[in-house]
Design an enzyme around this catalytic site. Sequence first.
Site, PDB file in Angstrom:
ATOM      1  N   ASP A  79       0.851  -1.195   0.000  1.00 23.10           N
ATOM      2  CA  ASP A  79       0.000   0.000   0.000  1.00 23.10           C
ATOM      3  C   ASP A  79       0.887   1.246   0.000  1.00 23.10           C
ATOM      4  OD1 ASP A  79      -3.212   0.532   0.936  1.00 23.10           O
ATOM      5  OD2 ASP A  79      -1.812   2.210   1.112  1.00 23.10           O
ATOM      6  N   ILE A  80       0.467   2.251  -0.757  1.00 17.34           N
ATOM      7  CA  ILE A  80       1.264   3.474  -0.884  1.00 17.34           C
ATOM      8  C   ILE A  80       1.241   4.290   0.416  1.00 17.34           C
ATOM      9  CG2 ILE A  80      -0.501   5.079  -1.785  1.00 17.34           C
ATOM     10  CD1 ILE A  80       1.539   5.745  -4.034  1.00 17.34           C
TER      11      ILE A  80
ATOM     12  N   ASN B 267     -13.048  -3.413   2.308  1.00 14.41           N
ATOM     13  CA  ASN B 267     -14.018  -2.328   2.477  1.00 14.41           C
ATOM     14  C   ASN B 267     -14.996  -2.357   1.300  1.00 14.41           C
ATOM     15  OD1 ASN B 267     -12.642  -1.356   4.785  1.00 14.41           O
ATOM     16  ND2 ASN B 267     -11.209  -0.219   3.499  1.00 14.41           N
TER      17      ASN B 267
ATOM     18  N   VAL C  93     -11.202   3.120  -3.483  1.00 17.30           N
ATOM     19  CA  VAL C  93     -10.857   2.658  -4.834  1.00 17.30           C
ATOM     20  C   VAL C  93     -11.854   1.571  -5.224  1.00 17.30           C
ATOM     21  CG1 VAL C  93      -9.107   1.584  -6.286  1.00 17.30           C
ATOM     22  CG2 VAL C  93      -8.410   3.196  -4.503  1.00 17.30           C
TER      23      VAL C  93
ATOM     24  N   HIS D  67     -10.457  -4.988  -3.624  1.00 16.39           N
ATOM     25  CA  HIS D  67      -9.125  -5.245  -3.067  1.00 16.39           C
ATOM     26  C   HIS D  67      -9.237  -5.662  -1.623  1.00 16.39           C
ATOM     27  CE1 HIS D  67     -10.089  -0.985  -2.542  1.00 16.39           C
ATOM     28  NE2 HIS D  67      -9.410  -1.046  -1.404  1.00 16.39           N
TER      29      HIS D  67
ATOM     30  N   HIS E 222      -7.091  -5.777   1.971  1.00 18.53           N
ATOM     31  CA  HIS E 222      -5.932  -5.272   2.719  1.00 18.53           C
ATOM     32  C   HIS E 222      -5.402  -6.395   3.601  1.00 18.53           C
ATOM     33  CE1 HIS E 222      -7.005  -0.851   2.209  1.00 18.53           C
ATOM     34  NE2 HIS E 222      -8.170  -1.415   1.932  1.00 18.53           N
TER      35      HIS E 222
END
Length: 114
Positions: A30-31, A87, A96, A100, A102
């Site tokens: 993750d950024i 999420n 986003v 995805h 996490h």
Amino acid sequence: MENCIFCEIARGKIPCNKVYEDELVMAFDDIHPMAPVHVIIVPKNHIATVMDMDLDHADVSRAFFRAIQAIAKQKNVDQTGFRTVINCNEEGGQVVFHLHLHLLGGKKLVDELG
Ligand code: 5GP
Ligand code: ZN
């Protein structure tokens, strides 16, 4: 899907720190990490939210679980423990809109639900 940041990452158009890849999913750091280990796992094909998963995506579900195990071992959190989060939509905190998961770990995680 155009203008989807995770489609672009999956196609190699936007750089990322890739940590895992198979034919169906890929994963990258993750950024803006929320923990020492914070990996994002995405399907290579665009699926907007977890509510868009259907029976045709059974192989994608399996690939997600394979990826979780492989990444947990690679990042050395398989024994210490980690958390997985998906999420969904606005109240779930999804920003986003490309499905995805996490994977968070590397410290004792506190419970934060909003
Ligand atoms: P969401 O709130 O949608 O579940 O989480 C989206 C996550 O994607 C956030 O943790 C955010 O830091 C991460 N993210 C957003 N854009 C990028 C990007 O361009 N590269 C990477 N590596 N992570 C991103
Ligand atoms: Zn996408």
